[in-house]
Scaffold this active site. Structure first.
Site, PDB file in Angstrom:
ATOM      1  N   GLY A  57      -2.881  -4.149   2.497  1.00 23.27           N
ATOM      2  CA  GLY A  57      -3.129  -5.499   3.011  1.00 23.27           C
ATOM      3  C   GLY A  57      -4.226  -6.127   2.184  1.00 23.27           C
ATOM      4  N   ARG A  58      -3.813  -6.698   1.044  1.00 22.69           N
ATOM      5  CA  ARG A  58      -4.791  -7.227   0.092  1.00 22.69           C
ATOM      6  C   ARG A  58      -5.592  -8.362   0.700  1.00 22.69           C
ATOM      7  NH1 ARG A  58      -1.832  -7.535  -5.235  1.00 22.69           N
ATOM      8  NH2 ARG A  58      -0.411  -8.611  -3.838  1.00 22.69           N
ATOM      9  N   THR A 111       6.397 -14.970  -4.538  1.00 23.10           N
ATOM     10  CA  THR A 111       7.827 -15.251  -4.727  1.00 23.10           C
ATOM     11  C   THR A 111       8.157 -16.683  -4.305  1.00 23.10           C
ATOM     12  OG1 THR A 111       8.255 -12.952  -4.186  1.00 23.10           O
ATOM     13  CG2 THR A 111      10.137 -14.451  -4.054  1.00 23.10           C
ATOM     14  N   ARG A 129       6.781  -8.268 -10.703  1.00 22.57           N
ATOM     15  CA  ARG A 129       6.052  -9.541 -10.813  1.00 22.57           C
ATOM     16  C   ARG A 129       6.223 -10.022 -12.250  1.00 22.57           C
ATOM     17  NH1 ARG A 129       2.504  -6.234  -7.539  1.00 22.57           N
ATOM     18  NH2 ARG A 129       2.611  -7.011  -5.406  1.00 22.57           N
ATOM     19  N   ARG A 187       4.890   1.890   1.579  1.00 24.14           N
ATOM     20  CA  ARG A 187       5.956   0.996   1.129  1.00 24.14           C
ATOM     21  C   ARG A 187       7.295   1.696   0.970  1.00 24.14           C
ATOM     22  NH1 ARG A 187       3.352  -2.843  -3.089  1.00 24.14           N
ATOM     23  NH2 ARG A 187       4.870  -1.983  -4.536  1.00 24.14           N
ATOM     24  N   ASP A 242       4.422 -14.247  -0.735  1.00 22.42           N
ATOM     25  CA  ASP A 242       3.938 -15.596  -1.071  1.00 22.42           C
ATOM     26  C   ASP A 242       4.077 -15.935  -2.558  1.00 22.42           C
ATOM     27  OD1 ASP A 242       1.888 -13.889  -1.736  1.00 22.42           O
ATOM     28  OD2 ASP A 242       0.300 -15.130  -0.876  1.00 22.42           O
ATOM     29  N   ASP A 291       1.876 -11.399   5.980  1.00 22.14           N
ATOM     30  CA  ASP A 291       0.893 -12.469   5.769  1.00 22.14           C
ATOM     31  C   ASP A 291       1.526 -13.814   5.417  1.00 22.14           C
ATOM     32  OD1 ASP A 291       1.865 -11.660   3.353  1.00 22.14           O
ATOM     33  OD2 ASP A 291      -0.061 -11.681   2.314  1.00 22.14           O
TER      34      ASP A 291
HETATM   35  O1  F6P Z   1       1.918  -7.239  -1.037  1.00 27.06           O
HETATM   36  C1  F6P Z   1       2.280  -5.954  -0.738  1.00 27.06           C
HETATM   37  C2  F6P Z   1       1.274  -4.951  -1.260  1.00 27.06           C
HETATM   38  O2  F6P Z   1       1.730  -3.663  -0.926  1.00 27.06           O
HETATM   39  C3  F6P Z   1      -0.152  -5.169  -0.781  1.00 27.06           C
HETATM   40  O3  F6P Z   1      -0.395  -4.689   0.516  1.00 27.06           O
HETATM   41  C4  F6P Z   1      -0.924  -4.452  -1.839  1.00 27.06           C
HETATM   42  O4  F6P Z   1      -2.239  -4.957  -1.948  1.00 27.06           O
HETATM   43  C5  F6P Z   1      -0.133  -4.743  -3.071  1.00 27.06           C
HETATM   44  O5  F6P Z   1       1.187  -5.014  -2.665  1.00 27.06           O
HETATM   45  C6  F6P Z   1      -0.125  -3.638  -4.082  1.00 27.06           C
HETATM   46  O6  F6P Z   1       0.534  -4.083  -5.220  1.00 27.06           O
HETATM   47  P1  F6P Z   1       1.063  -3.119  -6.362  1.00 27.06           P
HETATM   48  O7  F6P Z   1       2.293  -2.446  -5.845  1.00 27.06           O
HETATM   49  O8  F6P Z   1       1.334  -4.025  -7.496  1.00 27.06           O
HETATM   50  O9  F6P Z   1      -0.007  -2.117  -6.630  1.00 27.06           O
END
Ligand code: F6P
Length: 325
Positions: free
Chosen positions: A173-174, A106, A73, A258, A104, A132
């Protein structure tokens, strides 16, 4: 000199991004373009971390999780100066066409860049485990994440049943409950807590009491990380007070969801969407996400794709309730 197509991954990585990248590179080559990989998302674009990609550079990656381009990011890209720098990089490398793979954040970034530099042409591929985005029934990575979560819940069910316990399992799932809901249905969970619906503790206690009465050996509640009740650990504390006789444990699956090899569904989805993205870019399309809606590949403007997401399937919500009897 061949015309170029730049490609980058941005935001949280998702399984299947590599499959999408492979398809972008090979379709671009097929259509006579020179594909250029941009490393570390928008930050790499600002810093000029680019490299042309040959067909062999994407060999052996369709089965790999993560992304060989790396992702991230970029707070700098949210500034006017950062985007000006990104545009300069594109100009210096003779890139006018771009494919961005992400969620989103991106696409919001891509839409802003396009509004400032309309000579660019950008299409997006939905790469996020969260599912989402409006304009696609499935995002690349969602199926893999759900399968990982289901496997984890199956394992937790074994120990929960052996010990007669209640388990709270928190999935990612934020802002969306798709992973939670699909995991709950596929693993036969007793209840699911999602941000899209208000959490009713009385109803949950009722379900648990019913199971206790009929001497169910275990109970599983799947909790979306973004649920307003505040995550599995908090919900466990709340339930322990209302249910002092139940042994309760909480597990947060986190980033395990992930990683790892993408499922066949994600590899095929990524390949199909990516081929279409390059073809449509070639035909002049811009400013949209390529998604799969009711079996059809469609383009949805970035602004629409990121505004909201499709509602959770009420049938699936009902299923969890009825089938937990
Ligand atoms: O958007 C994907 C996601 O895995 C979300 O489900 C989760 O809230 C977020 O990214 C976690 O982000 P990071 O990898 O920056 O901790």
């Amino acid at each position: 000199m061949r015309e170029r197509i730049g490609v980058l991954c941005s935001g949280g990585d998702s399984p299947g991004m590599n499959a999408a990248l492979r398809a972008v590179v090979r379709t671009a080559l097929y259509l006579g373009y020179e594909p250029v990989g941009i490393y570390r998302g928008y930050q790499g674009l600002i810093e000029g971390q680019l490299q042309p990609l040959a067909a062999s550079d994407v060999s052996g990656i369709i089965q790999r999780g993560g992304t060989i381009l790396r992702s991230g990011r970029s707070p700098a890209f949210q500034t006017l100066e950062g985007r000006a720098q990104a545009y300069q990089t594109l100009q210096a490398h003779h890139i006018r066409r771009l494919i961005v793979i992400g969620g989103d954040g991106t696409f919001k970034g891509a839409a802003t860049l396009l509004s400032e530099y309309p000579d660019l042409q950008i299409l997006g591929l939905p790469g996020t485990i969260d599912n989402d985005l409006y304009g696609t029934d499935l995002t690349i990575g969602f199926d893999t994440a759900v399968n990982i979560a289901v496997e984890a819940v199956d394992r937790l069910r074994d120990t929960a049943a052996a010990m007669g316990r209640l388990f709270l399992v928190e999935v990612m799932g934020r802002d969306a409950g798709f992973i939670a809901l699909h995991t709950a249905v596929a693993s036969g969970a007793e209840a699911v807590l999602v941000p899209e619906t208000p959490t009713d503790f009385d109803a949950i206690v009722e379900v648990l009491a019913r199971g206790w009465q009929r001497q169910k050996s275990s109970a599983i509640l799947v909790v979306a990380e973004g649920d307003e009740a505040g995550g599995a650990l908090k919900v466990a504390q709340e339930l322990q007070q209302r249910f002092p006789h139940y042994e309760i444990r909480a597990t947060v699956l986190g980033h395990i969801q992930r990683g790892g090899s993408p499922t066949a569904t994600d590899r095929i989805l990524a390949s199909k969407l990516a081929i279409t993205a390059v073809e449509r870019l070639h035909e002049g399309a811009s400013g949209a996400m390529v998604g799969l809606l009711r079996g059809e590949i469609t383009l949805t403007p970035f602004e629409k794709a990121t505004k909201t997401h499709a509602p959770l399937n009420p049938l699936l919500l009902k299923l969890v309730e009825i089938l937990s009897l």
